[in-house]
Design a protein around this motif. Sequence first.
Motif, PDB file in Angstrom:
ATOM      1  N   ARG A 176       5.137 -12.461  -6.559  1.00  0.00           N
ATOM      2  CA  ARG A 176       5.107 -12.280  -4.942  1.00  0.00           C
ATOM      3  C   ARG A 176       4.202 -10.975  -4.725  1.00  0.00           C
ATOM      4  O   ARG A 176       3.163 -10.971  -3.648  1.00  0.00           O
ATOM      5  CB  ARG A 176       6.390 -12.039  -4.378  1.00  0.00           C
ATOM      6  CG  ARG A 176       6.452 -11.736  -2.801  1.00  0.00           C
ATOM      7  CD  ARG A 176       5.524 -12.473  -2.137  1.00  0.00           C
ATOM      8  NE  ARG A 176       5.292 -12.082  -0.649  1.00  0.00           N
ATOM      9  CZ  ARG A 176       4.631 -10.955  -0.282  1.00  0.00           C
ATOM     10  NH1 ARG A 176       3.661 -10.228  -1.162  1.00  0.00           N
ATOM     11  NH2 ARG A 176       4.755 -10.538   0.926  1.00  0.00           N
ATOM     12  N   LEU A 177       4.281 -10.081  -5.450  1.00  0.00           N
ATOM     13  CA  LEU A 177       3.208  -8.833  -5.088  1.00  0.00           C
ATOM     14  C   LEU A 177       1.879  -8.883  -5.611  1.00  0.00           C
ATOM     15  O   LEU A 177       1.025  -8.226  -5.496  1.00  0.00           O
ATOM     16  CB  LEU A 177       4.108  -7.406  -5.734  1.00  0.00           C
ATOM     17  CG  LEU A 177       5.035  -6.697  -5.169  1.00  0.00           C
ATOM     18  CD1 LEU A 177       5.901  -5.691  -5.584  1.00  0.00           C
ATOM     19  CD2 LEU A 177       5.102  -6.627  -3.881  1.00  0.00           C
ATOM     20  N   ASP A 178       1.706  -9.933  -6.437  1.00  0.00           N
ATOM     21  CA  ASP A 178       0.458 -10.274  -7.007  1.00  0.00           C
ATOM     22  C   ASP A 178       0.108  -9.018  -7.695  1.00  0.00           C
ATOM     23  O   ASP A 178      -1.353  -8.711  -7.481  1.00  0.00           O
ATOM     24  CB  ASP A 178      -0.534 -10.523  -5.957  1.00  0.00           C
ATOM     25  CG  ASP A 178      -1.939 -11.227  -6.539  1.00  0.00           C
ATOM     26  OD1 ASP A 178      -1.861 -11.579  -7.520  1.00  0.00           O
ATOM     27  OD2 ASP A 178      -2.864 -11.079  -5.955  1.00  0.00           O
ATOM     28  N   ARG A 205      -2.483  -2.919  -8.633  1.00  0.00           N
ATOM     29  CA  ARG A 205      -3.573  -4.151  -8.907  1.00  0.00           C
ATOM     30  C   ARG A 205      -4.632  -3.464  -8.437  1.00  0.00           C
ATOM     31  O   ARG A 205      -4.781  -3.078  -7.322  1.00  0.00           O
ATOM     32  CB  ARG A 205      -2.904  -5.417  -8.134  1.00  0.00           C
ATOM     33  CG  ARG A 205      -4.029  -6.239  -8.381  1.00  0.00           C
ATOM     34  CD  ARG A 205      -3.968  -7.718  -7.923  1.00  0.00           C
ATOM     35  NE  ARG A 205      -4.539  -8.791  -8.367  1.00  0.00           N
ATOM     36  CZ  ARG A 205      -4.442  -9.522  -9.561  1.00  0.00           C
ATOM     37  NH1 ARG A 205      -3.285  -9.271 -10.339  1.00  0.00           N
ATOM     38  NH2 ARG A 205      -5.268 -10.363 -10.003  1.00  0.00           N
ATOM     39  N   GLY A 206      -5.520  -3.197  -9.371  1.00  0.00           N
ATOM     40  CA  GLY A 206      -6.995  -2.786  -9.029  1.00  0.00           C
ATOM     41  C   GLY A 206      -6.910  -1.551  -8.459  1.00  0.00           C
ATOM     42  O   GLY A 206      -7.737  -1.286  -7.347  1.00  0.00           O
ATOM     43  N   TYR A 263       4.124  -1.768  -2.577  1.00  0.00           N
ATOM     44  CA  TYR A 263       5.888  -1.701  -2.636  1.00  0.00           C
ATOM     45  C   TYR A 263       6.432  -2.787  -2.200  1.00  0.00           C
ATOM     46  O   TYR A 263       5.973  -3.663  -1.032  1.00  0.00           O
ATOM     47  CB  TYR A 263       5.963  -0.462  -1.978  1.00  0.00           C
ATOM     48  CG  TYR A 263       5.647   0.916  -2.571  1.00  0.00           C
ATOM     49  CD1 TYR A 263       6.495   1.403  -3.572  1.00  0.00           C
ATOM     50  CD2 TYR A 263       4.481   1.198  -2.002  1.00  0.00           C
ATOM     51  CE1 TYR A 263       6.122   2.665  -4.203  1.00  0.00           C
ATOM     52  CE2 TYR A 263       4.083   2.781  -2.743  1.00  0.00           C
ATOM     53  CZ  TYR A 263       4.967   3.160  -3.740  1.00  0.00           C
ATOM     54  OH  TYR A 263       4.286   4.302  -4.133  1.00  0.00           O
ATOM     55  N   ALA A 264       7.580  -2.866  -2.435  1.00  0.00           N
ATOM     56  CA  ALA A 264       8.395  -3.985  -1.629  1.00  0.00           C
ATOM     57  C   ALA A 264      10.028  -3.626  -1.652  1.00  0.00           C
ATOM     58  O   ALA A 264      10.558  -2.803  -2.614  1.00  0.00           O
ATOM     59  CB  ALA A 264       8.503  -5.464  -2.280  1.00  0.00           C
ATOM     60  N   ALA A 265      10.857  -4.006  -0.843  1.00  0.00           N
ATOM     61  CA  ALA A 265      12.075  -3.854  -0.659  1.00  0.00           C
ATOM     62  C   ALA A 265      12.829  -5.287  -1.076  1.00  0.00           C
ATOM     63  O   ALA A 265      12.333  -6.257  -0.530  1.00  0.00           O
ATOM     64  CB  ALA A 265      12.408  -3.449   0.526  1.00  0.00           C
ATOM     65  N   CYS A 266      13.684  -5.151  -2.045  1.00  0.00           N
ATOM     66  CA  CYS A 266      14.220  -6.230  -2.430  1.00  0.00           C
ATOM     67  C   CYS A 266      15.826  -6.345  -2.147  1.00  0.00           C
ATOM     68  O   CYS A 266      16.375  -5.338  -2.695  1.00  0.00           O
ATOM     69  CB  CYS A 266      13.951  -6.568  -3.921  1.00  0.00           C
ATOM     70  SG  CYS A 266      12.347  -6.607  -4.315  1.00  0.00           S
ATOM     71  N   ASP A 320       4.508  -1.860   6.588  1.00  0.00           N
ATOM     72  CA  ASP A 320       3.752  -2.626   5.503  1.00  0.00           C
ATOM     73  C   ASP A 320       4.297  -3.126   4.447  1.00  0.00           C
ATOM     74  O   ASP A 320       3.642  -3.847   3.499  1.00  0.00           O
ATOM     75  CB  ASP A 320       2.355  -1.925   5.398  1.00  0.00           C
ATOM     76  CG  ASP A 320       2.469  -0.538   4.591  1.00  0.00           C
ATOM     77  OD1 ASP A 320       3.378  -0.100   4.650  1.00  0.00           O
ATOM     78  OD2 ASP A 320       1.664  -0.336   3.928  1.00  0.00           O
ATOM     79  N   TRP A 321       5.536  -2.590   4.288  1.00  0.00           N
ATOM     80  CA  TRP A 321       6.090  -3.125   2.948  1.00  0.00           C
ATOM     81  C   TRP A 321       6.910  -4.602   3.265  1.00  0.00           C
ATOM     82  O   TRP A 321       7.614  -4.807   4.136  1.00  0.00           O
ATOM     83  CB  TRP A 321       7.128  -2.403   2.736  1.00  0.00           C
ATOM     84  CG  TRP A 321       6.757  -0.873   1.936  1.00  0.00           C
ATOM     85  CD1 TRP A 321       5.646  -0.651   1.869  1.00  0.00           C
ATOM     86  CD2 TRP A 321       7.827   0.056   1.315  1.00  0.00           C
ATOM     87  NE1 TRP A 321       5.809   0.767   1.509  1.00  0.00           N
ATOM     88  CE2 TRP A 321       6.956   0.898   1.042  1.00  0.00           C
ATOM     89  CE3 TRP A 321       9.042  -0.076   1.099  1.00  0.00           C
ATOM     90  CZ2 TRP A 321       7.399   2.302   0.443  1.00  0.00           C
ATOM     91  CZ3 TRP A 321       9.598   1.241   0.633  1.00  0.00           C
ATOM     92  CH2 TRP A 321       8.898   2.230   0.045  1.00  0.00           C
ATOM     93  N   PRO A 322       6.731  -5.665   2.350  1.00  0.00           N
ATOM     94  CA  PRO A 322       7.307  -6.810   2.513  1.00  0.00           C
ATOM     95  C   PRO A 322       8.989  -6.587   2.238  1.00  0.00           C
ATOM     96  O   PRO A 322       9.209  -5.788   1.195  1.00  0.00           O
ATOM     97  CB  PRO A 322       6.798  -7.722   1.528  1.00  0.00           C
ATOM     98  CG  PRO A 322       6.225  -6.623   0.474  1.00  0.00           C
ATOM     99  CD  PRO A 322       5.881  -5.440   1.098  1.00  0.00           C
ATOM    100  N   ILE A 323       9.932  -7.227   2.870  1.00  0.00           N
ATOM    101  CA  ILE A 323      11.248  -7.374   2.499  1.00  0.00           C
ATOM    102  C   ILE A 323      11.552  -8.750   2.064  1.00  0.00           C
ATOM    103  O   ILE A 323      11.736  -9.654   2.647  1.00  0.00           O
ATOM    104  CB  ILE A 323      12.069  -7.094   3.842  1.00  0.00           C
ATOM    105  CG1 ILE A 323      11.479  -5.476   4.241  1.00  0.00           C
ATOM    106  CG2 ILE A 323      13.441  -6.912   3.624  1.00  0.00           C
ATOM    107  CD1 ILE A 323      12.131  -5.248   5.874  1.00  0.00           C
TER     108      ILE A 323
END
Length: 169
Positions: free
Chosen positions: A90-92, A64-65, A70-73, A123-126
């Motif tokens: 969720r990551l927008d 984005r921009g 990143y995210a772990a799912c 800093d990665w959301p889980i």
Amino acid sequence: MHWLPASDHTELIAAPVSAALHGVEGDVTVAAIDPALSDTAEFCDRYGWTLEASANCVIVVGRRGGEVRYAACMVLATMRADVNGVIRKRLDVRKSSFAPMAEAVELTGMEYGGITPIGLPADWPILVDSRVAAHPRVVIGSGVRRSKLALPGASLAALKGAEVLDLAN
């Protein structure tokens, strides 16, 4: 399989996972496996686990921009992560996708096929699917292909940066 306390057998897990184990709540165990059987279906077939008791960690990337996110799912092996629905929102980001293998390996310090949410960049959301969080005990990667971790789903939901959502479709 012979399950051992993970904190006492860090030689069986990836370095980033070992370094992060102290922050994990609950009973975390590790078992050595044949690395050729690390993929979920082969693992379950050989070692007698069900797909419903196996959770996969997928690394998702979106932009984005000019910013990369990143995210772990974490989803049960019987489900598919809703990458372009719930996770994208969720990551927008405008578009999200699975991170390329080489990128996921480099950024996590873990082996492909063994990536786990324990020990990922802070800093990665889980993002933990609600069915994973509710499971009494799930088997997940250990950061390497030669072993697996088993722990309560609630332990994944309690990781720093974790959010429980309905991620699967």
